[in-house]
Motif scaffolding. Sequence first.
Motif, mmCIF file in Angstrom:
data_model
loop_
_atom_site.group_PDB
_atom_site.id
_atom_site.type_symbol
_atom_site.label_atom_id
_atom_site.label_comp_id
_atom_site.label_asym_id
_atom_site.label_seq_id
_atom_site.Cartn_x
_atom_site.Cartn_y
_atom_site.Cartn_z
ATOM 1 N N ALA A 62 0.825 -1.204 0.000
ATOM 2 C CA ALA A 62 0.000 0.000 0.000
ATOM 3 C C ALA A 62 0.858 1.253 0.000
ATOM 4 N N ASN A 63 0.537 2.164 -0.899
ATOM 5 C CA ASN A 63 1.213 3.464 -0.962
ATOM 6 C C ASN A 63 0.574 4.372 0.090
ATOM 7 N N THR A 64 1.181 4.444 1.258
ATOM 8 C CA THR A 64 0.556 5.136 2.390
ATOM 9 C C THR A 64 0.405 6.632 2.153
ATOM 10 N N THR A 65 1.286 7.234 1.341
ATOM 11 C CA THR A 65 1.183 8.676 1.089
ATOM 12 C C THR A 65 -0.030 9.014 0.234
ATOM 13 N N ALA A 66 -0.568 8.033 -0.474
ATOM 14 C CA ALA A 66 -1.724 8.274 -1.343
ATOM 15 C C ALA A 66 -3.034 7.845 -0.699
ATOM 16 N N ILE A 67 -2.983 7.345 0.523
ATOM 17 C CA ILE A 67 -4.186 6.891 1.222
ATOM 18 C C ILE A 67 -4.547 7.907 2.300
ATOM 19 N N TYR A 74 -9.378 -1.143 6.876
ATOM 20 C CA TYR A 74 -9.497 -0.181 5.786
ATOM 21 C C TYR A 74 -8.630 -0.588 4.596
ATOM 22 N N LEU A 75 -7.427 -1.106 4.863
ATOM 23 C CA LEU A 75 -6.573 -1.593 3.776
ATOM 24 C C LEU A 75 -7.248 -2.739 3.031
ATOM 25 N N ALA A 76 -7.871 -3.656 3.784
ATOM 26 C CA ALA A 76 -8.581 -4.770 3.157
ATOM 27 C C ALA A 76 -9.774 -4.270 2.345
ATOM 28 N N GLN A 77 -10.467 -3.246 2.857
ATOM 29 C CA GLN A 77 -11.622 -2.692 2.143
ATOM 30 C C GLN A 77 -11.202 -2.037 0.828
ATOM 31 N N PRO A 137 -4.226 2.276 -3.653
ATOM 32 C CA PRO A 137 -3.001 2.799 -4.271
ATOM 33 C C PRO A 137 -1.823 1.921 -3.854
ATOM 34 N N THR A 138 -1.101 1.419 -4.819
ATOM 35 C CA THR A 138 -0.030 0.475 -4.517
ATOM 36 C C THR A 138 1.324 0.991 -4.974
ATOM 37 N N GLY A 139 2.347 0.446 -4.355
ATOM 38 C CA GLY A 139 3.720 0.699 -4.763
ATOM 39 C C GLY A 139 4.293 -0.546 -5.411
ATOM 40 N N THR A 140 5.402 -0.386 -6.083
ATOM 41 C CA THR A 140 6.054 -1.509 -6.763
ATOM 42 C C THR A 140 6.891 -2.312 -5.785
ATOM 43 N N ILE A 141 6.749 -3.612 -5.841
ATOM 44 C CA ILE A 141 7.562 -4.508 -5.014
ATOM 45 C C ILE A 141 8.704 -5.029 -5.877
#
Length: 337
Positions: free
Chosen positions: A76-81, A98-101, A109-113
Amino acid sequence: MKYSGIDLHSNNSVVSVTDEADRVVAEKRLPNDLPKILAFLSPWRVELAGVVVESTYNWYWLVDGLQAAGFTVHLANTTAIKKYDGLKHSGDETDARYLAQLLRLGILPTGTILPPEQRAMRDLARKRMQLVRSRTSHILAVENITGRQQGTRLSCNQIRRLTTDAIGQMPLPADVALAIQANVAVITTLSTQIDVLEKRLQQIVKPRAEYALLNTVPGIGQTLATTILLETGPIERFARAANFASYARCVDSQHTSNGKKKGEGNTRNGNKYLAWAFIEAANLALRYCAEAKQFYERKKVRTNSIVATKALAHKLARACFHILKEHKPFDVTRCFS
């Protein structure tokens, strides 16, 4: 179908599993122990659409462990949530739910792994930058001491060549000389380690064709090409040059309404290392590239030097995107037309 969110902390994590109606199926605070987290999630392994992990400073071990165990993981991209500010109660459990929802709704919003080996190379380059900054602080300390004591400062190169004997011959009080010796000892040690890291980084990036192509860009040399290459990762994760420039913090952040600026967004959203690299490249390009200098001067007339430098950095960022995407050397006409 089930969805899982993990609110990750320094020493524990809240793991939540919800269903398609956002009802909590299971939830527990667990120590940061991978086997315990895997055991907690294992009953829903087949049903889980994915596991969401916050992009905190310590996510590597958890994401790698979950992926190795066969789970589909989202970072999860925390800066975009941003959660609703009017909530009466918010805590670790609600954060995990909330992340699951967000995952269930398809708006996470996700980041690259990046693969572990690529992260290790990138972090090695970041470690070099950390050591260089530390060395600079000690060099500046010696400059300040000599400036106070003698009225003139030693240059950076003079400081890096200082020895214990040379310091002893300087007309300084004994305690002041001892302070300089301490700084110089640290500078020498840091320089040795920086050389070791630079040799290793060159072994990693020099064989890559993209590295040679980046070196064709004015203002970009060995260090900046290494930083840009490792921080960018797979260029395919950026749909357009504009997306890459935004990630490199070369694009303004602002909120507008009816054609008027109403404020700014998250100006720190992006990669600070790429932002540094392209600003450095812009400053160097001004010295050695006539076309870059002309572009800068045109912008400076209409704005100011800071905005003009950032505009040049934006141009170079877009140029690097096309170089990495198309595997073609730098085209000065295309960049500054």
